[in-house]
Design an enzyme around this catalytic site. Structure first.
Site, PDB file in Angstrom:
ATOM      1  N   LYS A   1       0.847  -1.199   0.000  1.00 26.90           N
ATOM      2  CA  LYS A   1       0.000   0.000   0.000  1.00 26.90           C
ATOM      3  C   LYS A   1       0.878   1.242   0.000  1.00 26.90           C
ATOM      4  CE  LYS A   1      -0.401   0.042   5.050  1.00 26.90           C
ATOM      5  NZ  LYS A   1      -1.302   0.089   6.214  1.00 26.90           N
TER       6      LYS A   1
ATOM      7  N   ARG B   1     -10.475   0.075  14.770  1.00 28.37           N
ATOM      8  CA  ARG B   1     -10.148   0.887  13.606  1.00 28.37           C
ATOM      9  C   ARG B   1     -10.933   0.403  12.396  1.00 28.37           C
ATOM     10  NH1 ARG B   1      -4.050   1.445  11.257  1.00 28.37           N
ATOM     11  NH2 ARG B   1      -4.534  -0.714  10.707  1.00 28.37           N
TER      12      ARG B   1
ATOM     13  N   TYR C   1      15.837  30.770   7.414  1.00 27.54           N
ATOM     14  CA  TYR C   1      14.679  31.517   7.903  1.00 27.54           C
ATOM     15  C   TYR C   1      14.704  31.623   9.426  1.00 27.54           C
ATOM     16  CZ  TYR C   1      12.450  31.165   3.310  1.00 27.54           C
ATOM     17  OH  TYR C   1      12.148  31.266   1.974  1.00 27.54           O
TER      18      TYR C   1
ATOM     19  N   MET D   1      11.721  24.741   1.929  1.00 26.77           N
ATOM     20  CA  MET D   1      11.014  23.942   0.929  1.00 26.77           C
ATOM     21  C   MET D   1      11.955  23.170   0.015  1.00 26.77           C
ATOM     22  SD  MET D   1       8.176  25.116  -1.905  1.00 26.77           S
ATOM     23  CE  MET D   1       7.004  25.675  -0.671  1.00 26.77           C
TER      24      MET D   1
END
Length: 345
Positions: A33, A128, A242, A290
């Site tokens: 998956k 679940r 940053y 990023m």
């Protein structure tokens, strides 16, 4: 070229599957998956099919359609989410086997696709997916008369060997399924490692195939090498990135490498993460942005062309720890900008 290279070792995936299969006598399937945990379901599943894997698991029907396209007819493709509204054509045309999770799904399946193979998922305590004991008791005889291909449940705490939930779920699953005749499955990677009492007829390794915990003996599968774009000299007092979160306290060399959170390198790992230049560990400094990451290479004699974020020095769970998460998230977050290279085919 400012493109990182993600190398996937298919021979390591094969070795991990063989190692897990050797721990018991059950049929050993494969969970592919989420695009084989981010590593390419088409290539991974073909590799495993070539060594005899005949049963695969995906999360939802459209993953199964793509996998059937890659594998062709033959292998069984089981869908954990079952038979959802709108999935009938996909289940029929791609010959998928839904793991039915409720009475509603059972009714939907037998009405829309009478005679089509299915399995059943039971809730043994994880709350679940799957039929709870009362629901299963009401449906059991009818469901078993339709000859399900598999009856399964899923362990909540299998990565913690001594957790009491493991024994509780094993007992519950036995109470729900003893004497049914259909093949049974309880264990993914963690359950396999708990021992043969948990194996039943089919095991479903996932993360262990891809080099992650709790399979501590797994061969590493993924390697990520990131190019160095630029190296600059900083004087004391200059900052990086940053927010000025890292400030040089001494004369420093900082390498800027071509990766970032757009590539699935989780921003939160920055304060605790490292890369490797050859045999030397180098600290990530400042915030991961990023597309770019800054690395302190002051202590290197020679500036590298690339650095290793994943590979033989640093596994997926090491990065997971740095990011406050798990190896699963590291793998499934790997982005689409990498040049993917498969070895060991």
């Amino acid at each position: 070229m400012a493109q990182a290279v993600l190398t996937i070792d298919l021979s390591a995936i094969r070795a991990n599957w063989y190692a897990l299969a050797a721990m018991g006598r059950a049929e050993t399937a494969a969970v592919v998956k989420a695009n084989a945990y981010g590593l390419g379901a088409d290539r991974v599943a073909k590799t495993l099919a070539q060594i005899g894997v005949r049963r695969f698991f995906v999360a939802e029907a459209q993953e199964g359609v793509a996998l059937r396209r890659a594998l062709g007819p033959g292998p069984e493709i089981n869908v954990f989410s079952g038979h959802m509204t709108g999935d009938t054509a996909a289940i029929r045309d791609a010959e998928l086997t839904p793991m039915l999770n409720s009475i509603d799904q059972m009714l939907r399946h037998v009405e829309a696709l009478p005679g089509h193979p299915f399995g059943i998922q039971l809730d043994s305590g994880m709350n679940r997916l799957g039929m709870e004991p009362g629901e299963w008791a009401a449906l059991r005889d009818i469901a078993l008369s339709q000859k399900p291909r598999l009856v399964m449940s899923h362990l909540a705490c299998a990565d913690e060997r001594d957790h009491g939930m493991n024994a509780f779920q094993l007992q519950t699953f036995r109470q729900m399924t003893d004497g049914i005749g259909a093949p049974r499955s309880l264990s993914a990677t963690g359950g396999i490692l708990l021992g043969t009492d948990y194996h039943f007829d089919v095991t479903r390794p996932g993360i262990g195939l891809y080099g992650g915990l709790p399979f501590v003996d797994a061969a590493p599968v993924a390697a990520l090498d990131i190019p160095v774009i630029q190296v600059r000299d900083l004087v004391p007092g200059e900052s990086v990135g940053y927010g000025n979160t890292w400030v040089a306290r001494k004369p420093s060399k900082i390498a800027t490498i071509a990766g970032g959170y757009a590539d699935g390198i989780i921003r939160a790992m920055g304060p605790k993460a490292y890369v490797w230049a050859g045999e030397t560990r180098c600290k990530i400094v400042g915030r991961i942005s990023m597309d770019l990451i800054a690395v302190d290479v002051t202590h290197l004699d020679d500036m590298p062309e690339t650095v290793e974020l994943l590979g033989r020095h640093q596994f997926v769970d090491t990065l997971g720890d740095a990011a406050g998460t798990i190896g699963y998230e590291i793998l499934t977050s790997l982005g689409n900008r990498y040049a993917r290279r498969y070895v060991g085919a």
